[in-house]
Scaffold this motif. Structure first.
Motif, mmCIF file in Angstrom:
data_model
loop_
_atom_site.group_PDB
_atom_site.id
_atom_site.type_symbol
_atom_site.label_atom_id
_atom_site.label_comp_id
_atom_site.label_asym_id
_atom_site.label_seq_id
_atom_site.Cartn_x
_atom_site.Cartn_y
_atom_site.Cartn_z
ATOM 1 N N CYS A 102 80.786 29.268 88.332
ATOM 2 C CA CYS A 102 81.874 30.341 87.636
ATOM 3 C C CYS A 102 82.491 30.454 86.171
ATOM 4 O O CYS A 102 82.775 31.091 85.567
ATOM 5 C CB CYS A 102 82.534 30.613 88.762
ATOM 6 N N VAL A 103 83.027 28.795 85.652
ATOM 7 C CA VAL A 103 83.280 28.734 84.217
ATOM 8 C C VAL A 103 82.067 28.953 83.126
ATOM 9 O O VAL A 103 82.333 29.117 82.708
ATOM 10 C CB VAL A 103 83.340 26.941 84.576
ATOM 11 N N PHE A 146 89.610 35.299 90.041
ATOM 12 C CA PHE A 146 89.966 34.211 89.935
ATOM 13 C C PHE A 146 90.703 33.669 88.534
ATOM 14 O O PHE A 146 91.153 33.493 87.758
ATOM 15 C CB PHE A 146 90.107 33.692 91.088
ATOM 16 N N LEU A 147 88.735 33.430 88.351
ATOM 17 C CA LEU A 147 88.595 32.124 87.214
ATOM 18 C C LEU A 147 89.182 33.376 85.715
ATOM 19 O O LEU A 147 89.717 33.558 84.749
ATOM 20 C CB LEU A 147 88.076 31.512 87.460
ATOM 21 N N VAL A 148 88.265 35.092 85.679
ATOM 22 C CA VAL A 148 88.548 35.402 84.556
ATOM 23 C C VAL A 148 89.351 36.085 84.567
ATOM 24 O O VAL A 148 89.717 36.106 83.034
ATOM 25 C CB VAL A 148 87.255 36.465 85.010
ATOM 26 N N GLY A 183 92.968 28.812 86.310
ATOM 27 C CA GLY A 183 91.991 29.417 86.929
ATOM 28 C C GLY A 183 90.579 28.571 87.247
ATOM 29 O O GLY A 183 90.423 29.135 88.839
ATOM 30 N N VAL A 184 91.006 27.831 87.336
ATOM 31 C CA VAL A 184 89.558 26.901 87.478
ATOM 32 C C VAL A 184 89.981 26.403 89.221
ATOM 33 O O VAL A 184 89.434 26.106 89.708
ATOM 34 C CB VAL A 184 89.433 25.701 86.700
#
Length: 272
Positions: A71-72, A152-154, A198-199
């Motif tokens: 995701c990162v 959630f991260l974006v 976010g992470v």
């Protein structure tokens, strides 16, 4: 009429909002209190340290960490593109990113299965190139977790990038900084609080994923049985299975609380 206490802004909440607010808090807290009350404290430690529980926990942590890395790698560039795009483009991308948030996880699992299944073109291509089948494997767990956790991260990183603005980036570019230098020395440091939050949220959502994982990856102990699936299996088991399910649920609840505390600690101004 209004309540006596004030918010930091000096605006008082109306008295009519107090009762619904209390009921809302009760709706959130009372089920968790019932879960704690149902715990069998005499066997709690034994349940959470059983080989099956530790195996599921380790798999959840391992796959959740890997999914978060995915995701990162994919989400930070996507958030940067969204934050620096025109309003119309950003709105479209934001809507696409938010789809997994409103999509039932089971539907996401079915979609992933049709995309990567053996009979799909992409599934056959992966099988021909690498000789592997994604569904019902540990890799499928990671893909399912990344699918539901990426928004959630974006969205968190995009919000941080928009809040910081582009002024410092433009100033650095004017002074001769390369795009990579601007990204690593200006953009990402300014967005660090949002990135960290976010992470953490992404990781928490990944280890708590159930629906998409169940359909796309299955429930094989040691291979695809994560903590949520282990809880489901124990809850539907005979004998003391429900006590084990409660114990594992409390373990995930403790993880969620730790995540919330971590997010709060990384919020700008939280320690002031």
């Amino acid at each position: 009429m209004s309540i006596v206490s004030k918010a930091d802004t000096g605006v008082r909440a109306p008295l009519a909002a107090v009762l619904p607010a209390i009921l809302g808090i009760a709706l959130l807290v009372l089920p968790l209190a019932a879960l704690v009350a149902r715990a069998s404290w005499g066997t709690l430690f034994q349940d959470v340290t059983s080989p099956a529980a530790l195996q599921a926990l380790w798999l959840s942590l391992r796959t959740g960490f890997t999914a978060t890395l995915v995701c990162v790698v994919l989400g930070v560039p996507l958030a940067l593109v969204m934050a620096r795009s025109s309003a119309r483009t950003a709105q479209l991308l934001r809507a696409l990113v938010a789809v997994p948030l409103v999509l039932p996880p089971m539907v996401g699992g079915v979609a992933l299965l049709f995309l990567f299944g053996r009979t799909s073109p992409l599934g056959r291509l992966i099988d021909d190139l690498w000789g592997m089948t994604l569904p019902f494997s540990t890799a499928a767990v990671i893909l399912a977790q990344a699918f539901v956790a990426l928004p959630f991260l974006v969205l968190s990183v995009e919000g941080a990038l928009r809040s910081s603005g582009a002024g410092y980036e433009q100033a650095a570019a004017t002074l001769g900084a390369t795009p990579w230098t601007v990204l690593t020395k200006v953009t990402l440091p300014l967005a660090a609080p949002g990135l960290v939050a976010g992470v953490i949220l992404c990781f928490a959502r990944a280890i708590g994923e159930f629906g998409a994982t169940a359909l796309f990856a299955g429930n094989a102990p040691g291979v695809t049985q994560t903590m949520p699936l282990a809880i489901y299996t124990a809850f539907n088991g005979a004998g003391t299975g429900r006590d084990s399910a409660v114990a594992l649920s409390l373990l995930l609840l403790a993880t969620a609380i730790l995540v919330l505390v971590s997010v709060r600690a990384w919020r700008p101004g939280a320690l002031k």
